[in-house]
Every structure is written in structure tokens, then in C-alpha cells.
Write a protein that holds these residues in place. Sequence first.
Motif, PDB file in Angstrom:
ATOM      1  N   GLN A 151       0.854  -1.189  -0.071  1.00 43.92           N
ATOM      2  CA  GLN A 151      -0.034  -0.016   0.022  1.00 43.92           C
ATOM      3  C   GLN A 151       0.833   1.176  -0.138  1.00 43.92           C
ATOM      4  N   PHE A 167       0.582   4.739   0.240  1.00 41.83           N
ATOM      5  CA  PHE A 167      -0.238   5.947   0.734  1.00 41.83           C
ATOM      6  C   PHE A 167       0.723   6.830   1.490  1.00 41.83           C
ATOM      7  N   SER A 168       1.147   6.670   2.481  1.00 38.32           N
ATOM      8  CA  SER A 168       1.938   7.451   3.323  1.00 38.32           C
ATOM      9  C   SER A 168       3.153   7.979   2.732  1.00 38.32           C
ATOM     10  N   GLY A 183       1.357  11.641   6.620  1.00 35.62           N
ATOM     11  CA  GLY A 183       0.960  10.274   7.172  1.00 35.62           C
ATOM     12  C   GLY A 183      -0.499  10.494   7.685  1.00 35.62           C
ATOM     13  N   SER A 184      -0.802  11.089   8.789  1.00 35.05           N
ATOM     14  CA  SER A 184      -2.062  11.618   9.135  1.00 35.05           C
ATOM     15  C   SER A 184      -2.872  12.389   8.232  1.00 35.05           C
ATOM     16  N   TRP A 212       6.998   3.990   4.997  1.00 33.76           N
ATOM     17  CA  TRP A 212       6.330   3.017   5.610  1.00 33.76           C
ATOM     18  C   TRP A 212       5.520   2.070   4.875  1.00 33.76           C
ATOM     19  N   THR A 264       4.577  -1.322   3.808  1.00 32.62           N
ATOM     20  CA  THR A 264       4.649  -2.596   4.477  1.00 32.62           C
ATOM     21  C   THR A 264       4.875  -3.695   3.124  1.00 32.62           C
ATOM     22  N   ILE A 310      -1.032   2.864  15.322  1.00 34.28           N
ATOM     23  CA  ILE A 310      -0.209   3.840  14.343  1.00 34.28           C
ATOM     24  C   ILE A 310      -0.887   3.411  12.859  1.00 34.28           C
ATOM     25  N   TYR A 311      -0.825   2.057  12.570  1.00 31.35           N
ATOM     26  CA  TYR A 311      -0.798   2.096  11.101  1.00 31.35           C
ATOM     27  C   TYR A 311      -1.994   2.051  10.351  1.00 31.35           C
ATOM     28  N   THR A 313      -3.708   6.529  13.482  1.00 30.16           N
ATOM     29  CA  THR A 313      -3.294   6.770  14.807  1.00 30.16           C
ATOM     30  C   THR A 313      -4.372   6.621  15.694  1.00 30.16           C
ATOM     31  N   GLU A 350      -5.067   9.159  17.813  1.00 32.08           N
ATOM     32  CA  GLU A 350      -5.599  10.386  17.819  1.00 32.08           C
ATOM     33  C   GLU A 350      -6.548  10.795  16.702  1.00 32.08           C
TER      34      GLU A 350
HETATM   35  C1  LIG Z   1       4.279  -0.876  11.308  1.00 33.08           C
HETATM   36  C2  LIG Z   1       3.561  -0.093  10.277  1.00 33.08           C
HETATM   37  C3  LIG Z   1       3.175  -0.214   8.919  1.00 33.08           C
HETATM   38  C4  LIG Z   1       2.615   0.653   8.155  1.00 33.08           C
HETATM   39  N1  LIG Z   1       2.365   0.261   6.710  1.00 33.08           N
HETATM   40  C5  LIG Z   1       1.989   1.300   5.864  1.00 33.08           C
HETATM   41  C6  LIG Z   1       1.731   0.768   4.473  1.00 33.08           C
HETATM   42  O1  LIG Z   1       1.658  -0.286   4.299  1.00 33.08           O
HETATM   43  N2  LIG Z   1       1.444   1.779   3.740  1.00 33.08           N
HETATM   44  C7  LIG Z   1       1.124   3.164   3.995  1.00 33.08           C
HETATM   45  O2  LIG Z   1       0.792   3.856   3.041  1.00 33.08           O
HETATM   46  N3  LIG Z   1       1.527   3.399   5.393  1.00 33.08           N
HETATM   47  C8  LIG Z   1       1.776   2.697   6.334  1.00 33.08           C
HETATM   48  N4  LIG Z   1       2.148   3.113   7.401  1.00 33.08           N
HETATM   49  C9  LIG Z   1       2.204   4.501   7.939  1.00 33.08           C
HETATM   50  C10 LIG Z   1       0.778   4.971   8.536  1.00 33.08           C
HETATM   51  O3  LIG Z   1      -0.264   4.957   7.914  1.00 33.08           O
HETATM   52  C11 LIG Z   1       1.352   6.128   9.248  1.00 33.08           C
HETATM   53  O4  LIG Z   1       2.461   5.926  10.219  1.00 33.08           O
HETATM   54  C12 LIG Z   1       0.227   6.811  10.049  1.00 33.08           C
HETATM   55  O5  LIG Z   1      -0.833   7.294   9.080  1.00 33.08           O
HETATM   56  C13 LIG Z   1       0.693   8.118  10.670  1.00 33.08           C
HETATM   57  O6  LIG Z   1       1.354   8.924  10.107  1.00 33.08           O
HETATM   58  P1  LIG Z   1       2.858   9.463  10.281  1.00 33.08           P
HETATM   59  O7  LIG Z   1       3.770   8.410  10.697  1.00 33.08           O
HETATM   60  O8  LIG Z   1       3.312  10.330   9.111  1.00 33.08           O
HETATM   61  O9  LIG Z   1       2.673  10.199  11.504  1.00 33.08           O
HETATM   62  P2  LIG Z   1       2.236  11.656  11.924  1.00 33.08           P
HETATM   63  O10 LIG Z   1       0.982  12.035  10.794  1.00 33.08           O
HETATM   64  O11 LIG Z   1       3.231  12.680  11.648  1.00 33.08           O
HETATM   65  O12 LIG Z   1       1.672  11.790  13.208  1.00 33.08           O
HETATM   66  C14 LIG Z   1       2.622  12.026  14.229  1.00 33.08           C
HETATM   67  C15 LIG Z   1       1.653  12.061  15.606  1.00 33.08           C
HETATM   68  O13 LIG Z   1       1.015  13.427  15.614  1.00 33.08           O
HETATM   69  C16 LIG Z   1      -0.334  12.940  15.693  1.00 33.08           C
HETATM   70  N5  LIG Z   1      -1.305  13.735  14.926  1.00 33.08           N
HETATM   71  C17 LIG Z   1      -1.149  13.920  13.483  1.00 33.08           C
HETATM   72  N6  LIG Z   1      -1.912  14.961  13.116  1.00 33.08           N
HETATM   73  C18 LIG Z   1      -2.970  15.122  14.093  1.00 33.08           C
HETATM   74  C19 LIG Z   1      -4.196  15.729  14.118  1.00 33.08           C
HETATM   75  N7  LIG Z   1      -4.654  16.355  12.982  1.00 33.08           N
HETATM   76  N8  LIG Z   1      -4.752  15.806  15.348  1.00 33.08           N
HETATM   77  C20 LIG Z   1      -4.405  15.044  16.292  1.00 33.08           C
HETATM   78  N9  LIG Z   1      -3.137  14.398  16.283  1.00 33.08           N
HETATM   79  C21 LIG Z   1      -2.239  14.454  15.152  1.00 33.08           C
HETATM   80  C22 LIG Z   1      -0.436  11.635  15.388  1.00 33.08           C
HETATM   81  O14 LIG Z   1      -1.633  10.955  16.052  1.00 33.08           O
HETATM   82  C23 LIG Z   1       0.829  11.150  15.738  1.00 33.08           C
HETATM   83  O15 LIG Z   1       0.927  10.941  17.172  1.00 33.08           O
HETATM   84  C24 LIG Z   1       2.624   2.091   8.374  1.00 33.08           C
HETATM   85  C25 LIG Z   1       3.219   2.650   9.827  1.00 33.08           C
HETATM   86  C26 LIG Z   1       3.690   1.631  10.607  1.00 33.08           C
HETATM   87  C27 LIG Z   1       3.744   1.938  11.970  1.00 33.08           C
END
Ligand SMILES: Cc1cc2nc3c(=O)[nH]c(=O)nc-3n(C[C@H](O)[C@H](O)[C@H](O)COP(=O)(O)OP(=O)(O)OC[C@H]3O[C@@H](n4cnc5c(N)ncnc54)[C@H](O)[C@@H]3O)c2cc1C
Length: 398
Positions: free
Chosen positions: A142, A144-145, A150-151, A175, A177, A377-378, A381, A383
Amino acid sequence: MTTLDPAVRLPLDRLVLGPDHPAVPFAHPFRAEFAEWLVRNLPTETEPHDEDARFARRRAWQATMNAGGWAGLAWPHEYGGRAEGPLAQLMAYEELALHRAPEPANTPGMILLGPTLMLLGTEELKQRFLPRILTGEDLFCQGFSEPDSGSDLASLRTRARRAGDDWVLDGQKIWTTFADRAGYCFVLARSEPSSQRHRGLTLLICPMDQPGVTVRPIRQISGDSEFAEVFFDGARCPAGWTVGEPGQGWAAAMTLFQFERGDPGYTDHARLLVELTDARDLVHAADDAVSHAARADLGRRATDLWRRCQELRALNIRLALVAETGGQIAEAGSVTNLVWGELAKDVADLVGDAVEAAGAEPTASVHHRLASRAKSIYSGTTEIQRTVIAERLLGLPR
Ligand SMILES: Cc1cc2nc3c(=O)[nH]c(=O)nc-3n(C[C@H](O)[C@H](O)[C@H](O)COP(=O)(O)OP(=O)(O)OC[C@H]3O[C@@H](n4cnc5c(N)ncnc54)[C@H](O)[C@@H]3O)c2cc1C
């Protein structure tokens, strides 16, 4: 964690107190048929620690499940599925957990892309990919990120432009997978250059084995390298390989998220109950080795976690009933995802502490505890799930 004969089934009525639920009864003939198949077909070796060996085991299990006709439980017959409803699916997930079955290898294909393709894909894409997702011949990841998205996925910057009969992709995902194992990636990219946020995106299927794609694995806290950075540098995808219409990628991604956020809850309450039961058996077996204080602490926490697992089960049955009668789970998937993600981490902590208190071999439980951190998280999150619930389910102000 203890090493148990994989064919040993923990009876569900030992894990679930209270009245048998009429919608998913312990003695349902479907359960009995699937359980009987599982006992005959489960892998006999225990789960290896080595990551490649673990993935090979998952791939072999996927092929076994498909050969037995169980891989696409809820998928239509025409795409190699069994056409069962959500309640049967929930019972099957419970039986898989009770039998300690491995996960299949192609979860991004089976849980995310497959159901989305069924709703939005062209007939050509469905015929081309759906059966091969179930066999595991076409493994998916996938995309996406991104490093700064991410979020806030709508800020993504990977670009897709048309060139002759192809789309050409440039940008970076992170990220991702199974990126180093998958043959294909479903990529969300910006296909209209001046578009903002969620407008002008397209969901594309991109072959991974080509010069324009570079995969760099990332080491996780658990020691595994399940995910990776993916660089698209002029990578090409056939023009017709869009999931949904070009420019409608955000709607396609939201459809896919409903499957992503709803599904782990279905699968995991029984797995978590099995983990709790194993931890309890371990502490009992260690007998004198566990201090009175540790025993009291573990007992108190296990009771609370067990109650939370029962609540998750009740929630999952309720959502399965909604889906069974044609209703949409939609944002309610965020509720199961939120409950499940936090609960899974707490159960892994308890298992780790029980193993430590009992003086048992800790390799598997340490790995499990570290790997569990990702569960909140994945698929969005904690939040973000709370925000979805607040705004879209409860109608609170943004
Ligand atoms: C094991 C694992 C597998 C994954 N596999 C995939 C995959 O296959 N494909 C893919 O596309 N992605 C994948 N991901 C990524 C995952 O979707 C993102 O890590 C997730 O969406 C969070 O994005 P970020 O890591 O950029 O964190 P950020 O978005 O930067 O967030 C950092 C922190 O800030 C908080 N935060 C951010 N925005 C807000 C808001 N608006 N309000 C309140 N709090 C907020 C979050 O909750 C978090 O605590 C994977 C992640 C993990 C850990």
C-alpha cells in the motif's frame, strides 16, 4: 509466550463467558466444518523467529487456505471466493485465532485492495487481479504515506502524469509494508498538477519490478524490516490500471480505509483472548517462581483486559450484524480500530510481564511487545481515530 501444538484448539466457550451469542454460536455447523479443516491443514512447525522464514510460512499458509477454498471467505464465487457473510467471516476469524493459525501473506491485497477493486475496479482489473490476490501469486503493498504526509494524507506530493499508454509516477512513499516482497503497489498520487488537498488524486496499481522503482527497507523497533521507503522515478503503470476514475483517488482511498479500519477488530478479539489465556496458563504453571505481588498485579490487569476483549467481541458482533443485513460499517470502523489498537498493546505488555515473572524464554514475547506498538499507528493513529469518531459519528464541531 508458550510454544503449543498448533493443532490445539482452545474452546471459545472457555474464553467467552456469558450466554452463547445466537448470531455466532459456539456450536455452529460452519465453525465445526472450518475447525475440522484447520486441524487437518495447519502448519505443524512453530513460527520461526527469522523474518524471511516467517514470511515464507505465511505465503505457504495463504496457498493452503486458497487451495482449501477458505482464502476469500466473503468474496464472490466468480473471483475465487466462498461468498460467506460477515457473521461467518467473524466465526472463521475466531476459529483461526483459537487454532493459532498464521496470518496469510497477502493481507494488503486481501483486506484492502481486493474489496476496493470489487466496488470500484474495471471488470478487466477484477478478472486480472482478484483470483491472483487470493492465491498469493500477486502480492500487494500500500503506497499511501509519504515522509510529510501520514495522518495528513491529503498533502501528498507523489505525482502521476499520462504519457502515451501509461501513467508515469515520480515521488516517494514511506512505511510501505512488504514493499520488498510485493509484485505490485497501489499508489495514491496527485494526477492533476495544480490540484490542492484531496482533489485531483488518482489511485493506481504500479508494478514494483521495474527500473523506476527503488525500495529501501527500514528497520523497526522490533528488529524486523517489514516496511520500506519506496522511490518512484519515472515508474510506469498501464493507463487502465486506475482503481476508480482518474481524479477520484480520494474517494477510492476513503473506500479502502473503511476496510482497513473495520477489519482488524474482526480478527483480533479472539487472538487477544488466546494470548491472555496463554499468559494465565504460564503463570499458573510457573507456580512458586512468581511472587505473590506479581501474581496479584498480573491477575488484576488480566481481568480488566479480559473484560475489554469481551467488549471488543460484542462490538465486532454488532458491526458484523449490521453488515450482514446490508448496512454500512463506514466510520464505525474507527471505533473498533481505536479499541483494538490500544487493547492489543496492553495485552502484549501483560504477556511480556507474565513471561518475565514466570522466568520463561522471552524472545518471542519481547518481539511481540515491540511489534505491538505499531497497532495504534498503522491504520490511522489513535488521535486520528478519535477525531473521526468525534466529527463524523458524534457530529462534534471540527
Ligand atoms: C508498522 C507500520 C506499517 C505501516 N504500513 C503502511 C503501509 O503499508 N502503507 C502506508 O501507506 N502507510 C503505512 N504506515 C504508515 C501509517 O499509515 C502512518 O504512520 C500513520 O498514518 C501516521 O502517519 P505519520 O507516521 O506520518 O505520523 P504523523 O501523521 O506525523 O503523526 C505524528 C503524531 O501526531 C499525531 N497527529 C497528527 N495529526 C494529528 C491531528 N490532526 N490531530 C491530533 N493528532 C495528530 C498523530 O496521532 C501521531 O501521534 C505504516 C505504519 C506503521 C507503524
